[in-house]
Design an enzyme around this catalytic site. Sequence first.
Site, PDB file in Angstrom:
ATOM      1  N   ASP A  30      39.934  -9.134  47.043  1.00 50.87           N
ATOM      2  CA  ASP A  30      38.741  -9.795  47.580  1.00 50.87           C
ATOM      3  C   ASP A  30      37.630  -8.766  47.780  1.00 50.87           C
ATOM      4  O   ASP A  30      37.773  -7.824  48.561  1.00 50.87           O
ATOM      5  CB  ASP A  30      39.076 -10.458  48.917  1.00 50.87           C
ATOM      6  N   TYR A  35      29.501  -5.824  49.690  1.00 52.70           N
ATOM      7  CA  TYR A  35      30.374  -4.675  49.968  1.00 52.70           C
ATOM      8  C   TYR A  35      29.999  -3.464  49.125  1.00 52.70           C
ATOM      9  O   TYR A  35      30.448  -2.354  49.395  1.00 52.70           O
ATOM     10  CB  TYR A  35      31.840  -5.021  49.691  1.00 52.70           C
ATOM     11  N   HIS A  93      28.771 -16.524  50.275  1.00 50.16           N
ATOM     12  CA  HIS A  93      29.291 -15.653  51.332  1.00 50.16           C
ATOM     13  C   HIS A  93      28.976 -16.156  52.739  1.00 50.16           C
ATOM     14  O   HIS A  93      29.752 -15.947  53.676  1.00 50.16           O
ATOM     15  CB  HIS A  93      28.721 -14.245  51.142  1.00 50.16           C
ATOM     16  N   ASN A 125      32.578 -18.865  55.432  1.00 50.81           N
ATOM     17  CA  ASN A 125      31.890 -19.032  56.721  1.00 50.81           C
ATOM     18  C   ASN A 125      31.192 -20.386  56.830  1.00 50.81           C
ATOM     19  O   ASN A 125      30.193 -20.519  57.537  1.00 50.81           O
ATOM     20  CB  ASN A 125      30.885 -17.895  56.948  1.00 50.81           C
ATOM     21  N   GLN A 146      36.525 -19.548  53.003  1.00 54.03           N
ATOM     22  CA  GLN A 146      37.033 -18.304  53.586  1.00 54.03           C
ATOM     23  C   GLN A 146      36.376 -18.114  54.952  1.00 54.03           C
ATOM     24  O   GLN A 146      35.157 -17.973  55.042  1.00 54.03           O
ATOM     25  CB  GLN A 146      36.719 -17.119  52.671  1.00 54.03           C
ATOM     26  N   PRO A 174      42.750 -11.269  59.527  1.00 54.09           N
ATOM     27  CA  PRO A 174      44.017 -11.866  59.965  1.00 54.09           C
ATOM     28  C   PRO A 174      44.795 -11.011  60.956  1.00 54.09           C
ATOM     29  O   PRO A 174      45.622 -11.539  61.703  1.00 54.09           O
ATOM     30  CB  PRO A 174      44.797 -12.043  58.660  1.00 54.09           C
ATOM     31  N   LYS A 215      43.092  -5.821  54.885  1.00 59.44           N
ATOM     32  CA  LYS A 215      42.510  -4.598  54.335  1.00 59.44           C
ATOM     33  C   LYS A 215      43.155  -3.374  54.965  1.00 59.44           C
ATOM     34  O   LYS A 215      43.564  -3.395  56.135  1.00 59.44           O
ATOM     35  CB  LYS A 215      41.001  -4.555  54.567  1.00 59.44           C
ATOM     36  N   SER A 216      43.225  -2.317  54.188  1.00 57.64           N
ATOM     37  CA  SER A 216      43.678  -1.027  54.691  1.00 57.64           C
ATOM     38  C   SER A 216      43.401   0.020  53.628  1.00 57.64           C
ATOM     39  O   SER A 216      43.416  -0.268  52.433  1.00 57.64           O
ATOM     40  CB  SER A 216      45.178  -1.047  55.011  1.00 57.64           C
ATOM     41  N   ASN A 225      52.261  -4.081  54.795  1.00 58.43           N
ATOM     42  CA  ASN A 225      51.639  -5.398  54.953  1.00 58.43           C
ATOM     43  C   ASN A 225      52.121  -6.410  53.920  1.00 58.43           C
ATOM     44  O   ASN A 225      51.807  -7.600  54.039  1.00 58.43           O
ATOM     45  CB  ASN A 225      50.116  -5.280  54.875  1.00 58.43           C
TER      46      ASN A 225
END
Length: 263
Positions: A30, A35, A93, A125, A146, A174, A215-216, A225
């Site tokens: 994603d 971004y 978005h 959103n 989303q 999350p 995310k990470s 995860n």
Amino acid sequence: MPLLGFGAYQNYTTTQSVLQALDAGYRHIDTAQAYRNEAHVGEAVRLSPVDRSDIFVTTKIISKYHGYEKTAARVDESLKQLGFDYIDLFLIHDPFAGKQKRLETYRALLDAQKAKKIRSVGVSNYGVHHLKEIEDAGLARPAVNQIELHPKCQQRPIVEYCRQNDIVIQAYCPIIRGKMDDPVIHQVSAKYGARDPAQILLRWSLQKGFVPLVKSANPERIISNTHLYDFQLDEEDMHALDELDQGDAGFISGWANNPTLAP
């Protein structure tokens, strides 16, 4: 669409992180124009031994570029940045441009879908009233909405509307952006032994029927995860996590206001 997604928001080692995610088994990435890392995501996909057809990539267009012509141009720009022939899912978005431009943007994405530039059209959103305006306009319903979703921010009216209308619910934040110090979360985590709080929250999301986007940039965390499919939270623990809902007070994603309330 794979049920677990890897988010690229605020990732400053995107190419490396996406490669690590693909190696760990993620097949859903994603990103978004805002971004500023679509090119890095595309590079990772090209460098990965995983075939492009097996990777589901989402991107998004912010309200600054809403409107039919601008959106059509930005779809082409995303294809260029990613270096793809098609994009699996393209989302609006945010809903901040107002009804007219939202609908123009949505129509532009539907036309891009007809042109096979994108495969699925969705939103992000969006509140119930935003979703209803698409229905009222006689347009095909979005494939996805989303939204921020975790035990402390459950957005139940929106979730219920999406379920009733066969709209897939993707969950961002999350794991509450790492703010997992609630005693209930830790009690549930302790009950399942080797399962850490992040895994508990992601498992909750999956069992609710959501598509969590986690995310990470930490290689160990990227792997851990994914360890979600060999255990299940029981009804009591799901209920305990459900009871953490704080409504709008639980909203933590950083928008000035809850975007689902935008007029």
